[in-house]
Design a protein around this motif. Sequence first.
Motif, PDB file in Angstrom:
ATOM      1  N   PHE A  68      62.268  59.307  61.690  1.00  0.00           N
ATOM      2  CA  PHE A  68      61.541  60.563  61.644  1.00  0.00           C
ATOM      3  C   PHE A  68      61.348  61.063  63.072  1.00  0.00           C
ATOM      4  O   PHE A  68      61.031  60.273  63.962  1.00  0.00           O
ATOM      5  N   PRO A  69      61.582  62.341  63.327  1.00  0.00           N
ATOM      6  CA  PRO A  69      61.445  62.827  64.709  1.00  0.00           C
ATOM      7  C   PRO A  69      60.046  62.539  65.253  1.00  0.00           C
ATOM      8  O   PRO A  69      59.051  62.908  64.618  1.00  0.00           O
ATOM      9  N   PRO A  70      59.967  61.890  66.407  1.00  0.00           N
ATOM     10  CA  PRO A  70      58.660  61.477  66.925  1.00  0.00           C
ATOM     11  C   PRO A  70      57.747  62.650  67.293  1.00  0.00           C
ATOM     12  O   PRO A  70      56.526  62.504  67.286  1.00  0.00           O
ATOM     13  N   GLU A  71      58.353  63.803  67.605  1.00  0.00           N
ATOM     14  CA  GLU A  71      57.505  64.941  67.992  1.00  0.00           C
ATOM     15  C   GLU A  71      56.929  65.665  66.772  1.00  0.00           C
ATOM     16  O   GLU A  71      56.163  66.606  66.933  1.00  0.00           O
ATOM     17  N   ALA A  72      57.322  65.232  65.574  1.00  0.00           N
ATOM     18  CA  ALA A  72      56.833  65.898  64.378  1.00  0.00           C
ATOM     19  C   ALA A  72      55.628  65.154  63.805  1.00  0.00           C
ATOM     20  O   ALA A  72      55.609  63.934  63.773  1.00  0.00           O
ATOM     21  N   ALA A  73      54.650  65.912  63.387  1.00  0.00           N
ATOM     22  CA  ALA A  73      53.467  65.328  62.757  1.00  0.00           C
ATOM     23  C   ALA A  73      53.501  65.661  61.268  1.00  0.00           C
ATOM     24  O   ALA A  73      53.577  66.832  60.897  1.00  0.00           O
TER      25      ALA A  73
END
Lengths: 161, 60
Positions: A68-73
């Motif tokens: 999962f993209p780390p910058e996405a919450a």
Amino acid sequence: MARRLVWLTQAKVLSVSSAAVFQIGDNGGIHTRFRALALQREIPVFLGDEGSFEAYSIFARPHPEVQFPPEAAKTTRNLGTIRVGPVKVLGVSASSVMQVGGSGPVSLQSRIKHIRQFRPIGPYTNPTGTIAYTGSGENLEAESGPPEPGSSPSNPYGLNR
Amino acid sequence: MKIDFYVENKCLQVGSVYIIGVSSSSTFLIGDTDSITASSMFDTPPESVIVGPLVPLPHT
């Protein structure tokens, strides 16, 4: 995370095999791995302990890493319920999952190497009368005759090790 | 770049389900999950067709 309640009328599952999971209820996560050598022979003679996974690169190369993209919450709100009528599944196999309920992270991996072995083209090759050609178009040596008469019944085509 | 990913799962109703097969790193889930990572390799190249005497597979 609160998971939704599931109401299921009926579940029929006929077969669960080869590192597969059928679960009713919640879990914290599933990780399944499966590898197979799928071998088809024109003459179905198989020795019990043939082959090894180490001989083929498909069983050694790494699975791609997906994250999962780390910058996405991600925020999830589970409201309401899930209602499902009768479910029928004939087969669950090869590193697969069928689950009724909430699940943690699911990780599924499978590797299958498929090999087909044929005898050379010749008068005794194919009793059905169909002819198979290879893609490379090479000249294949024809068989000179049927299996040797002296070959034993348990090993009729003279496979030896 | 910042991504806000918001999911709201509400009521769901399904009549009936009939599935022949779930195979090779697949999943059939009636419920909720945070993540699914499914990976499957299937190798049947032209070289995997062996035309010749029927010899056993190599052992190593």
